[in-house]
Design an enzyme around this catalytic site. Structure first.
Site, PDB file in Angstrom:
ATOM      1  N   ASP A  37       0.842  -1.198   0.000  1.00 59.61           N
ATOM      2  CA  ASP A  37       0.000   0.000   0.000  1.00 59.61           C
ATOM      3  C   ASP A  37       0.874   1.242   0.000  1.00 59.61           C
ATOM      4  OD1 ASP A  37      -2.729  -0.999   0.160  1.00 59.61           O
ATOM      5  OD2 ASP A  37      -2.161  -1.803   2.115  1.00 59.61           O
ATOM      6  N   MET A  39       0.921   5.251   0.002  1.00 62.16           N
ATOM      7  CA  MET A  39       0.037   6.376   0.357  1.00 62.16           C
ATOM      8  C   MET A  39       0.866   7.651   0.471  1.00 62.16           C
ATOM      9  SD  MET A  39      -2.235   4.583   3.331  1.00 62.16           S
ATOM     10  CE  MET A  39      -2.894   2.916   3.132  1.00 62.16           C
ATOM     11  N   HIS A  68      -0.531  -1.247  -4.707  1.00 66.56           N
ATOM     12  CA  HIS A  68      -1.765  -0.456  -4.677  1.00 66.56           C
ATOM     13  C   HIS A  68      -1.378   1.000  -4.429  1.00 66.56           C
ATOM     14  CE1 HIS A  68      -5.749   0.330  -2.219  1.00 66.56           C
ATOM     15  NE2 HIS A  68      -5.649   1.084  -3.309  1.00 66.56           N
ATOM     16  N   MET A  70      -2.004   4.747  -3.845  1.00 65.35           N
ATOM     17  CA  MET A  70      -2.966   5.744  -3.356  1.00 65.35           C
ATOM     18  C   MET A  70      -2.239   7.078  -3.319  1.00 65.35           C
ATOM     19  SD  MET A  70      -4.605   3.256  -0.455  1.00 65.35           S
ATOM     20  CE  MET A  70      -3.215   2.147  -0.539  1.00 65.35           C
ATOM     21  N   MET A 139     -12.582  -1.743  -3.178  1.00 66.70           N
ATOM     22  CA  MET A 139     -12.259  -1.349  -1.801  1.00 66.70           C
ATOM     23  C   MET A 139     -13.502  -1.556  -0.932  1.00 66.70           C
ATOM     24  SD  MET A 139      -9.127  -0.426  -1.644  1.00 66.70           S
ATOM     25  CE  MET A 139      -9.088   0.068   0.070  1.00 66.70           C
ATOM     26  N   ASP A 177     -10.379  -5.547  -0.889  1.00 69.00           N
ATOM     27  CA  ASP A 177      -9.374  -5.005   0.036  1.00 69.00           C
ATOM     28  C   ASP A 177     -10.054  -4.163   1.099  1.00 69.00           C
ATOM     29  OD1 ASP A 177      -7.090  -3.940   1.210  1.00 69.00           O
ATOM     30  OD2 ASP A 177      -6.490  -2.752  -0.530  1.00 69.00           O
TER      31      ASP A 177
HETATM   32  O1  LIG Z   1      -5.422  -0.302   0.905  1.00 68.78           O
HETATM   33  C1  LIG Z   1      -5.663  -0.508   2.080  1.00 68.78           C
HETATM   34  C2  LIG Z   1      -6.132   0.591   2.961  1.00 68.78           C
HETATM   35  O2  LIG Z   1      -6.154   1.762   2.248  1.00 68.78           O
HETATM   36  C3  LIG Z   1      -5.592  -1.891   2.566  1.00 68.78           C
HETATM   37  O3  LIG Z   1      -4.748  -2.693   1.773  1.00 68.78           O
HETATM   38  C4  LIG Z   1      -5.382  -2.130   4.047  1.00 68.78           C
HETATM   39  O4  LIG Z   1      -4.022  -2.196   4.373  1.00 68.78           O
HETATM   40  C5  LIG Z   1      -6.056  -3.417   4.448  1.00 68.78           C
HETATM   41  O5  LIG Z   1      -5.932  -3.598   5.808  1.00 68.78           O
HETATM   42  P1  LIG Z   1      -6.948  -4.509   6.643  1.00 68.78           P
HETATM   43  O6  LIG Z   1      -8.310  -3.879   6.512  1.00 68.78           O
HETATM   44  O7  LIG Z   1      -6.884  -5.879   6.037  1.00 68.78           O
HETATM   45  O8  LIG Z   1      -6.387  -4.447   8.029  1.00 68.78           O
HETATM   46 FE   LIG Z   2      -4.557  -1.823  -0.338  1.00 64.29          FE
END
Ligand SMILES: O=C(CO)[C@@H](O)[C@H](O)COP(=O)(O)O
Ligand SMILES: [Fe+2]
Length: 220
Positions: A37, A39, A68, A70, A139, A177
């Site tokens: 992830d 960010m 991913h 963001m 998501m 996700d």
């Molecule tokens: O992209 C994202 C959050 O933005 C995810 O990938 C979270 O990292 C998932 O975490 P859990 O909900 O499984 O703890």
């Molecule tokens: Fe993610």
């Protein structure tokens, strides 16, 4: 129809001080992919890691790096993540002006292209991307943080997108996700998902628990 279920642990829930070890541990525990992830504190209200960390992690596993993004504007950074070792790059349509162009750009780098829909983004926006994407990510939380609760109405979106994929006849992964745990994983699979991202539910209990956690998430 039964399809293989792939588990992509989100390393957002790993111990960031020991990321290389953590990646090796989930690999040994039987994960399929590694979900990374990224960010920027702008597109989402959290800051994580950049291409240098992806590159540093690359020697620790041969498993698919499922990145991913963001970040906004996203297009400027696609080459850097591809060079760092991403196998799949997944982007939000809201993170750049031309999602179709962004998908083509990712594919031109020899990387698989994913498109991710936020909880408020309708499945319809995929209509003219179905010929090109390799992965669609739904998501089931608003992006930015691990540990949030699964938003149940996203199951309807997963069902709708599963129909779109089947109709396309293309080999497109349907990933989910956010808030995936031992209770929500079976619901996402029943709705048509074939790749589950799980941060909290994979890393809970420490390294000794990873293999069991992954097996249970897969439904084993
Ligand atoms: O992209 C994202 C959050 O933005 C995810 O990938 C979270 O990292 C998932 O975490 P859990 O909900 O499984 O703890
Ligand atoms: Fe993610």
């Amino acid at each position: 129809m039964t399809r293989p279920i792939l588990i992509s642990p989100s390393i957002l829930s790993a111990d960031f001080a020991r990321l290389g070890e953590e990646v090796r541990a989930i690999d040994a525990a039987g994960c399929d992919w590694v979900h990374i992830d990224v960010m920027d504190g702008h597109f989402v209200p959290n800051i994580t890691i950049g291409p240098n960390v992806v590159k540093a992690l690359r020697p620790h596993t041969q498993k698919t790096f499922d990145v991913h993004l963001m970040i906004s504007p996203v297009d400027l950074y696609l080459d850097a993540f591809a060079q760092a070792g991403a196998d799949i790059i997944t982007v939000h349509p809201e993170a750049g002006p031309h999602i179709h162009r962004t998908v083509q750009h990712i594919k031109s780098l020899g990387v698989k292209a994913g498109v991710v829909l936020n909880p408020g983004t309708p499945a319809k926006m995929l209509d003219y991307l179905m010929d090109d994407v390799d992965l669609i990510l739904v998501m089931s939380v608003n992006p930015g943080f691990g540990g949030q609760s699964f938003i149940e109405n996203q199951l309807r979106k997963i069902e709708a997108i599963r129909k779109m994929i089947d109709k396309s006849g293309r080999d497109i992964h349907l990933q989910v996700d956010g808030g995936i745990d031992f209770t929500t994983a079976p619901k996402a699979i029943a709705a048509g998902a074939d790749v589950l991202v799980a941060g909290t539910a994979t890393f809970r209990g420490g390294p000794d628990a990873y293999a069991d956690n992954i097996r249970k998430l897969r439904g084993g």
